[in-house]
Design a protein around this motif. Sequence first.
Motif, PDB file in Angstrom:
ATOM      1  N   ASP A  79     -11.153  -5.933  49.582  1.00  0.00           N
ATOM      2  CA  ASP A  79     -11.981  -6.421  48.420  1.00  0.00           C
ATOM      3  C   ASP A  79     -12.802  -7.963  48.931  1.00  0.00           C
ATOM      4  N   THR A  80     -12.112  -8.615  49.799  1.00  0.00           N
ATOM      5  CA  THR A  80     -12.732  -9.774  50.406  1.00  0.00           C
ATOM      6  C   THR A  80     -13.260  -9.520  51.747  1.00  0.00           C
ATOM      7  N   GLU A  81     -13.633  -8.126  52.233  1.00  0.00           N
ATOM      8  CA  GLU A  81     -13.871  -7.584  53.394  1.00  0.00           C
ATOM      9  C   GLU A  81     -13.274  -8.496  54.553  1.00  0.00           C
ATOM     10  N   GLN A  82     -11.886  -8.629  54.557  1.00  0.00           N
ATOM     11  CA  GLN A  82     -11.344  -9.186  55.806  1.00  0.00           C
ATOM     12  C   GLN A  82     -10.426  -8.122  56.500  1.00  0.00           C
ATOM     13  N   TYR A  83     -10.602  -8.114  57.772  1.00  0.00           N
ATOM     14  CA  TYR A  83     -10.154  -7.351  58.477  1.00  0.00           C
ATOM     15  C   TYR A  83      -8.647  -7.426  58.882  1.00  0.00           C
ATOM     16  N   GLY A 100      -9.015  -4.827  63.070  1.00  0.00           N
ATOM     17  CA  GLY A 100      -9.365  -3.365  62.946  1.00  0.00           C
ATOM     18  C   GLY A 100      -9.339  -3.080  61.321  1.00  0.00           C
ATOM     19  N   HIS A 101      -9.616  -1.848  60.758  1.00  0.00           N
ATOM     20  CA  HIS A 101      -9.935  -1.393  59.519  1.00  0.00           C
ATOM     21  C   HIS A 101      -8.251  -1.202  59.098  1.00  0.00           C
ATOM     22  N   SER A 102      -7.254  -0.845  59.991  1.00  0.00           N
ATOM     23  CA  SER A 102      -6.046  -0.572  59.552  1.00  0.00           C
ATOM     24  C   SER A 102      -5.029  -0.759  60.561  1.00  0.00           C
ATOM     25  N   PRO A 112      -6.958  -1.000  70.325  1.00  0.00           N
ATOM     26  CA  PRO A 112      -8.306  -0.630  70.296  1.00  0.00           C
ATOM     27  C   PRO A 112      -9.335  -0.949  71.134  1.00  0.00           C
ATOM     28  N   ALA A 113     -10.109  -0.037  71.433  1.00  0.00           N
ATOM     29  CA  ALA A 113     -11.231  -0.171  72.292  1.00  0.00           C
ATOM     30  C   ALA A 113     -12.281  -1.414  72.027  1.00  0.00           C
ATOM     31  N   GLN A 114     -11.872  -2.679  71.970  1.00  0.00           N
ATOM     32  CA  GLN A 114     -12.619  -3.801  71.879  1.00  0.00           C
ATOM     33  C   GLN A 114     -12.349  -4.939  72.711  1.00  0.00           C
ATOM     34  N   GLN A 115     -13.123  -5.926  72.696  1.00  0.00           N
ATOM     35  CA  GLN A 115     -12.690  -7.119  73.494  1.00  0.00           C
ATOM     36  C   GLN A 115     -11.650  -8.200  72.557  1.00  0.00           C
ATOM     37  N   GLU A 131     -14.816 -11.552  60.977  1.00  0.00           N
ATOM     38  CA  GLU A 131     -15.927 -11.260  61.734  1.00  0.00           C
ATOM     39  C   GLU A 131     -15.664  -9.574  61.919  1.00  0.00           C
ATOM     40  N   GLY A 132     -14.414  -9.248  62.270  1.00  0.00           N
ATOM     41  CA  GLY A 132     -14.302  -7.881  62.463  1.00  0.00           C
ATOM     42  C   GLY A 132     -14.127  -7.845  64.154  1.00  0.00           C
ATOM     43  N   PRO A 133     -14.247  -6.372  64.540  1.00  0.00           N
ATOM     44  CA  PRO A 133     -13.818  -6.058  66.089  1.00  0.00           C
ATOM     45  C   PRO A 133     -14.966  -6.532  66.836  1.00  0.00           C
ATOM     46  N   VAL A 134     -14.780  -6.950  68.146  1.00  0.00           N
ATOM     47  CA  VAL A 134     -15.764  -7.420  68.959  1.00  0.00           C
ATOM     48  C   VAL A 134     -15.736  -6.535  69.790  1.00  0.00           C
ATOM     49  N   THR A 135     -17.034  -5.779  69.855  1.00  0.00           N
ATOM     50  CA  THR A 135     -17.172  -4.611  70.860  1.00  0.00           C
ATOM     51  C   THR A 135     -17.548  -5.128  72.264  1.00  0.00           C
ATOM     52  N   GLY A 136     -17.415  -4.231  73.480  1.00  0.00           N
ATOM     53  CA  GLY A 136     -17.614  -4.701  74.744  1.00  0.00           C
ATOM     54  C   GLY A 136     -19.056  -5.018  74.968  1.00  0.00           C
ATOM     55  N   PRO A 137     -19.695  -5.255  75.866  1.00  0.00           N
ATOM     56  CA  PRO A 137     -20.949  -5.655  76.188  1.00  0.00           C
ATOM     57  C   PRO A 137     -21.825  -4.192  76.209  1.00  0.00           C
ATOM     58  N   ALA A 138     -23.085  -4.149  76.106  1.00  0.00           N
ATOM     59  CA  ALA A 138     -23.755  -2.984  76.008  1.00  0.00           C
ATOM     60  C   ALA A 138     -23.904  -2.332  77.206  1.00  0.00           C
TER      61      ALA A 138
END
Length: 360
Positions: A79-83, A100-102, A112-115, A131-138
């Motif tokens: 509801d509040t878009e909190q991860y 994460g989402h769950s 999970p595959a994230q920084q 802010e949610g997951p932080v993905t790795g560098p491009a």
Amino acid sequence: MTTEPIAQAPSMPEWLVAAEKAREEERERRRAADRAARVQQAEAIRERLAELGVEPIQPARVDRHGWLVPAYLAPEDMDTEQYAVFAGYDPTHGPVVLAGHSPTFLENGRLPAQQGRPLCSVTDILVVREEGPVTGPAPEPDWPGRASSLFTMDKRADSADANAIVLAIEGLAAAVLARPSAPAQASGGLDVDLDCEFLPGDLTARGLLSIGLSAGPGHTYYAVNAEMDTAAVLRRSWMREHVWPHLPLTAEGALNRSHPDVKSYHQIRDEVAAFFAELGDNVTLWTYCGAQDVVRLHSLWGNDWSVMPDSVPQWADDLARLRRDAGGAPLPAHTGRQHHALDDAEHQRRARAYFRSLTG
């Protein structure tokens, strides 16, 4: 009617039996070592959370397969878009927070595959949850491919010279294309790196263990607080193991209060003021995940800016930002004593130069 005898499998040679046994013993030793390392990582996560006063929904642990199961800190709120937020462990940065989402990855213990964001304060948890997951560098662009597309030359199989020319052109073009378009601006004035060792939650004079300041070769300051709460330090297993051994100690393992580095809280305050006064007004203070370090510096004057000298910086830039701008590159190797305030400050200085080199 005759039947041929069934061939008997040859017996295992003793050398092969011994070799396979030794190999299995080595595998078991490695599995035990890996599990022991993950048990230490889980303990480090629990200690960091305890230092921050964070009670996890599920604590970090090691499952029956030997996987590190991260601590479950906050549930997802659609509801509040909190991860959902978890505390894991990164070999380079220690305890980190991930989103994460769950919490499904808690079931198999894999992160999970994230920084992960270094877990330095409760604020890091709040930021990650929002802010949610932080993905790795491009992924690194295919610079040679881009370069070769700029040139059309006949690459005949029988022309080694032509191929050599194309390779040289591709290399030069790749170097040009790989340069950042907007180099990071170096801060003006003199950079000073700060690191403190302290008791989490104790902002009194007894909570400071040591302070290190580095403005470059020949311009450093290090002091150990004679008024620290030594009993509280020794009650914490992590500090007893990682911080206490680097302080000036007597042969019996007590704080050596006669050592020249061990000074009263007021003496440290006066000497830190003199250190910054000599550097002038154009100073940029640097820390690494250092909100607490700045607080400890300002606590020398009761966190009262009206009495703190103007030469003491009121805020700091953070090495973590430079590391983010450098694509999350790992810190360079620490060449000194980790968790020694001055050695850590000088390591920050070297790391800052390294990250700036990566960003132009």
